[in-house]
Write a protein that holds these residues in place. Structure first.
Motif, mmCIF file in Angstrom:
data_model
loop_
_atom_site.group_PDB
_atom_site.id
_atom_site.type_symbol
_atom_site.label_atom_id
_atom_site.label_comp_id
_atom_site.label_asym_id
_atom_site.label_seq_id
_atom_site.Cartn_x
_atom_site.Cartn_y
_atom_site.Cartn_z
ATOM 1 N N ASP A 205 0.866 -1.175 -0.048
ATOM 2 C CA ASP A 205 -0.096 0.046 0.015
ATOM 3 C C ASP A 205 0.790 1.337 -0.181
ATOM 4 O OD1 ASP A 205 -2.353 -1.349 0.145
ATOM 5 O OD2 ASP A 205 -2.262 -1.744 2.265
ATOM 6 N N GLY A 206 1.970 1.107 -0.478
ATOM 7 C CA GLY A 206 2.905 2.046 -0.451
ATOM 8 C C GLY A 206 3.817 2.391 0.602
ATOM 9 N N LEU A 207 4.688 3.543 0.642
ATOM 10 C CA LEU A 207 5.662 3.570 1.641
ATOM 11 C C LEU A 207 5.184 4.079 3.140
ATOM 12 C CD1 LEU A 207 8.427 5.369 -0.408
ATOM 13 C CD2 LEU A 207 8.554 2.783 0.344
ATOM 14 N N PRO A 208 5.515 3.384 4.070
ATOM 15 C CA PRO A 208 4.811 3.817 5.417
ATOM 16 C C PRO A 208 5.429 5.183 5.868
ATOM 17 C CG PRO A 208 6.646 2.127 5.949
ATOM 18 C CD PRO A 208 6.760 2.653 4.451
ATOM 19 N N GLU A 209 4.849 5.924 6.927
ATOM 20 C CA GLU A 209 5.471 6.979 7.636
ATOM 21 C C GLU A 209 6.310 6.152 8.723
ATOM 22 O OE1 GLU A 209 5.041 10.058 7.248
ATOM 23 O OE2 GLU A 209 3.695 9.476 5.425
ATOM 24 N N VAL A 210 7.443 6.879 8.951
ATOM 25 C CA VAL A 210 8.494 6.383 9.710
ATOM 26 C C VAL A 210 8.914 7.649 10.495
ATOM 27 C CG1 VAL A 210 9.361 4.725 8.033
ATOM 28 C CG2 VAL A 210 10.423 7.054 8.024
ATOM 29 N N GLU A 211 9.681 7.065 11.755
ATOM 30 C CA GLU A 211 10.183 8.273 12.623
ATOM 31 C C GLU A 211 11.370 8.925 12.204
ATOM 32 O OE1 GLU A 211 12.507 8.237 17.143
ATOM 33 O OE2 GLU A 211 11.285 6.502 16.145
ATOM 34 N N GLY A 212 11.326 10.046 11.919
ATOM 35 C CA GLY A 212 12.265 11.107 11.346
ATOM 36 C C GLY A 212 12.266 11.122 9.820
#
Length: 961
Positions: A205-212
């Motif tokens: 489903d696409g790239l995830p949100e990540v820390e930083g």
């Protein structure tokens, strides 16, 4: 011992006599020159009593060559050769016989050393340049290296490169959940050691949100499940977020699929194994990395480049030498030292042999087999999960996966069940219609009543890939990939290249710290047997009982030799053994509630990979000074321990020291570090001076890595393969590398360091055979003779080239350092001049300017007989005479044979000759050369130009006009 000892018969001792060069009167003559009546007397004087072991080696008695081959046949017979359709990064392949016989099994290729002296390495450098060109073309990226160790470590190296490329930004790297499980395991372990945030994510489903920030993304083009996805949208998303993108790719698939470069990737990594390199139980296999322009100076591993020689002719060399670890030490971007040069050469020659059309034909056949298999499985009523794939068909079979795998095994085929509900079938170059039929029958036996099995349909399904997946760009257009279609042409090309090189089959290679000894044919022969070569690293345990026995016995023998409690052969290079040892130390301290211990003390004279490995293990390097005699400065060690005491994790020492002497105070060093709460790592690079005489584990060592490609006879292969087992004391045994096999239970406190459970299992029979052939007394004799040979050369040469460091009674260990610094001050003749001039005498140079600049470090090994040692002495004495002519003003250094060396046949046969010395002095400086002359193919190479004008793929033919 696992094997019953046999009688120490004359037939058994015959091999020891063939492995050890000097014999009888030769030994007497060498002892007389050194000044000792017996070998025992020399060893008693050279080796400090304080380090000597109190017991002989408890190993099976030496066996004859026939007995060892028979034993290995029995062991190999316990491996079950199957049709391997497991996949997961490993594919069966067909090694063209002309390549198997004339590269993989040819001592002209496998006994060569790393091409640090490029003038005598032009053949293998050209082959490696072909490899780089092949990888660059297929990946669609500008620069490729040659090479890396395996795909898992290549992914880990790519993650580190992406962090470097982002220059200190805070954030996270995302790993595609479709990466092979072993790649994920190795990468997570490496990232954790240095504190790099890395997460594994399903990217459907696409790239995830990540820390930083999003620092980088690693995508698998042909996924672990077999799926081929359109990666372009993911690459675009990553670029929009400022990330660097790596694609793990399959070289064979890239003849059909859009290249990573065309997808917009910055980096591509993968394994070249399926280009003609056997499965080998997991290795050795050459991995690769290719990068876009702008990232080439951050590449790990080796890079072959094109420069020119003194006549302006194109010439190959290792480029960007400043990235080598012995220079950059703790600032190194990688600890890779041994690569997989021999296997990269095999893969490159596979591409030369087949050419672009042949490779595409193989890929199309593999893909068509997979498409046809999928159609037949659908006809059975099972669900094929992916619509687009290259070679691997994934079937959903709730609760039935294990039964299908078992049914296939009964039919001689290995399949892969990632869980209880799925089965994967990987097709490859060796897959036939009969194999497909067996797979279908296995599925049918589980999911369809026997009377309902249908006759295979004759219609061929459409194998076409969707437009977004299909490659349209050309590749392998250089003439080298089109010229050698007949076996005659291929055979002559291989011979022409090997004739340009100087390997151990022609001459002694007296390299300090590298131990270039005999790689006996009887040791090499078994690696090509199908029972060793055709085994998948993830095959079921009941099919690899032979490998389990061989590995278990070899680990047991190595533990006995080193004095440690446990050994793992997983590290597939010495540098990886270093890393595994340091990871064990780090894990041990964490388990004991001391995670703050992060300082690694390293002597100034240590091998450069020590510091690089420490940095990769998340340790801070603190350098300990070296005393004037070459030993560790104990006062400085005490000062560093006082300064860093509670934070000291370990010290890394080499014994005997890198300066070639047995240090008397090694136990004091160990005691001081232990008293401070640290662990002692003893580098096994110089173990050839200890086997049978002393054990690192008895000296106070807690961990050592060993170099099977040095002391235990695995050949260097032009810069790899290597094996670097890690040996540990009992308290560190729980922290040996974990099994990287997908789904394996984690039973250790340290991550895996390579992609396969036994690393480069395919070449372990070599070292097993060496130990079995030599027995304990033979191994000790080899060590003693190596010490005798080094002291003989030191004695014969010291009046011409002073020996820099000596131990008690003026003796050295297994190597000696010849000091040319005063000669250079007086005459301008450098150590490099001497190294290049030795080529005219038919010798590979000793180790140049390490560990001390302006010196040559010489290690003769036990395998060289007196005639060869004397030939080497004759050459160096003659060279000293040429230096004397410079010092006396007879010749200017700029117009001496030393500065113009090496001399090619073309350079000495020109009509015009303007030098102050004659052609005969240039080409035949000693009479013996007339009986057998090696001609260097190029003159001295311009290294600086090669770094400034980086050319890392095959130049056009016009460049050679």
């Amino acid at each position: 011992m696992a094997l019953t000892a046999v009688e120490h018969t004359p037939a058994a001792t015959a091999f020891v006599d063939r492995h050890v060069g000097p014999r009888g009167r030769e030994v007497d003559a060498m002892l007389e020159a050194v000044g000792y009546e017996s070998l025992d007397a020399l060893i008693d004087a050279a080796v400090p009593a304080s380090i000597r072991t109190g017991r002989p080696l408890d190993l099976p008695a030496a066996r004859s060559e026939e007995q060892v081959l028979a034993a290995l046949r029995t062991i190999a017979g316990r491996n079950r050769v199957m049709t391997q359709m497991i996949g997961q990064g490993y594919s069966d392949t067909v090694t063209p016989p002309v390549i198997r016989r004339n590269v993989l099994e040819s001592p002209a290729w496998y006994t060569a050393y790393t091409p640090y002296q490029p003038e005598i390495s032009q053949g293998r450098l050209e082959a490696l340049l072909n490899f780089q060109t092949m990888v660059s073309d297929l990946t669609g990226l500008d620069v490729a290296n040659a090479s890396l160790l395996d795909e898992a470590t290549a992914v880990a190296e790519a993650v580190a490169l992406m962090w470097r490329a982002q220059k200190g930004r805070a954030g996270t790297v995302v790993l595609d959940s479709e990466l092979f499980a072993q790649s994920v395991a190795v990468t997570l372990g490496r990232a954790e050691a240095v504190g790099l945030p890395v997460v594994v994510a399903d990217l459907s489903d696409g790239l995830p949100e990540v820390e930083g920030d999003l620092i980088g993304v690693v995508l698998q083009q042909v996924g672990a499940s077999g799926v081929v996805r359109d990666l372009a949208p993911l690459v675009a998303q990553a670029k929009e977020r400022g990330a660097t993108v790596t694609v793990a790719a399959d070289l064979l698939a890239l003849t059909l699929l859009t290249s990573p470069g065309e997808l917009g990737a910055d980096v591509a990594v993968g394994s070249a194994q399926r280009f003609g390199v056997p499965l080998f139980g997991g290795g050795p296999h050459a991995a690769f990395m290719a990068v876009r322009t702008g990232l080439e100076r951050t590449l790990p591993g080796r890079l072959v480049g094109v420069s020119i020689d003194a006549d302006g002719a194109p010439a190959y060399r290792l480029a960007l030498q400043t990235r080598e670890q012995h220079i950059r030490r703790e600032k190194a971007t990688s600890n890779i030292c041994t690569a997989q040069a021999l296997l990269a050469i095999v893969a490159s020659m596979y591409a030369v042999y087949h050419g672009p059309d042949g490779l595409r034909l193989i890929a199309e056949r593999v893909h068509e087999r997979a498409v046809g298999l999928a159609a037949r499985l659908r006809a059975l009523g099972v669900t094929v999960e992916h619509a687009t794939f290259f070679d691997t068909v994934r079937v959903a079979l709730p609760g039935g996966a294990r039964a299908v795998v078992a049914a296939a095994a009964e039919r001689g085929v290995n399949l892969w069940a990632p869980d209880a509900d799925h089965v994967q079938v990987a097709c490859d170059e060796a897959t036939t219609e009969e194999h497909v039929e067996r797979v279908v029958q296995a599925f049918a036996a589980v999911v369809v009543p026997p009377d309902a099995i249908r006759t295979p349909a004759h219609e061929t399904p459409d194998p076409a890939l969707p437009a977004w997946a299909r490659r349209t760009s050309p590749y392998l257009q250089h003439p080298v990939f089109h010229l050698h279609r007949s076996e005659t042409a291929m055979l002559r090309y291989l011979r022409r290249l090997s004739d340009k090189d100087l390997a151990l089959d022609r001459t002694m290679i007296p390299l300090g710290s590298c131990t270039m000894k005999l790689n006996a044919t009887v040791e090499m022969e078994p690696i090509s047997w199908p029972e060793f070569a055709s085994i998948h690293p993830f095959a079921p345990a009941d099919q690899v009982q032979g490998y389990a026995q061989l590995v278990g016995e070899l680990q047991e023998w190595l533990a006995e030799i080193t004095g440690y409690a446990a050994v793992s052969v997983q590290p597939n290079a010495g540098s990886q053994g270093e890393l595994a040892g340091l990871q064990a130390i780090h894990a041990y301290h964490r388990a004991n509630g001391q995670p703050e211990r992060d300082v690694c003390l390293i002597p100034a004279s240590a091998h450069g990979t020590n510091a690089a490995s420490a940095a990769l293990a998340g340790l801070r390097v603190v350098v300990v000074a070296t005393a004037p005699d070459g030993s560790i400065d104990l006062d400085d060690l005490r000062a560093k321990l006082e300064q860093h005491g509670p934070r000291v994790a370990a010290i890394m020492i080499t014994y005997p020291s890198t300066h070639g002497v047995y240090e008397e105070g090694v136990r004091d060093v160990c005691d001081l570090v232990h008293d401070a709460g640290g662990q002692v790592y003893i580098d096994g690079a110089n173990l050839n001076a200890l086997v049978g005489l002393a054990r690192p584990g008895e000296l106070g060592g807690d961990v050592s890595h060993l170099n099977l490609h040095k002391t235990f006879c695995i050949p260097h292969g032009g810069g790899g393969p290597g094996v670097g087992p890690v040996a540990v004391a009992a308290h560190l045994a729980p922290y040996l590398p974990a099994d990287p096999t997908p789904g394996a239970a984690t039973t250790t406190g340290a991550p895996p360091v390579s992609a396969a459970p036994w690393g480069s299992a395919g070449i372990l029979p070599i070292s097993w055979a060496y130990v079995a052939l030599m027995g304990g007394p033979g191994l000790r004799l080899a060590t003693e003779t190596a010490v005798l040979a080094a002291n003989y050369l030191a004695t014969r040469l010291t009046e011409h080239f002073p020996v820099l460091y000596t131990g008690p009674d003026g003796l050295v260990a297994h190597e000696c350092i010849l000091d040319l610094r005063e000669i250079t001050k007086r005459t301008g003749v450098t150590a490099e001049d001497v190294a290049k001039r030795l080529m005219d005498y038919g010798f590979h140079a000793p180790t140049l300017s390490f560990p001390v600049a302006g010196t040559l470090m010489v290690e003769p090994t036990e395998s060289e007989d007196l005639a060869e040692l004397d030939r080497f002495v004759e050459a160096l004495v003659a060279i000293k005479g040429e230096i004397d002519q410079v010092e006396q003003g007879v010749l200017a250094v700029e117009d001496s044979p030393l500065r113009h060396a090496p001399h090619t046949a073309a350079s000495v046969s020109r009509d015009e000759w303007t030098h102050g010395y004659g052609r005969e002095a240039a080409a035949f400086p000693v009479p013996s050369l007339r009986a057998g002359k090696y001609w260097p193919p190029v003159r001295r190479i311009d290294g600086a130009r090669g770094d400034r004008q980086l050319v890392c793929s095959c130049p056009p033919v016009e460049a050679y006009a």
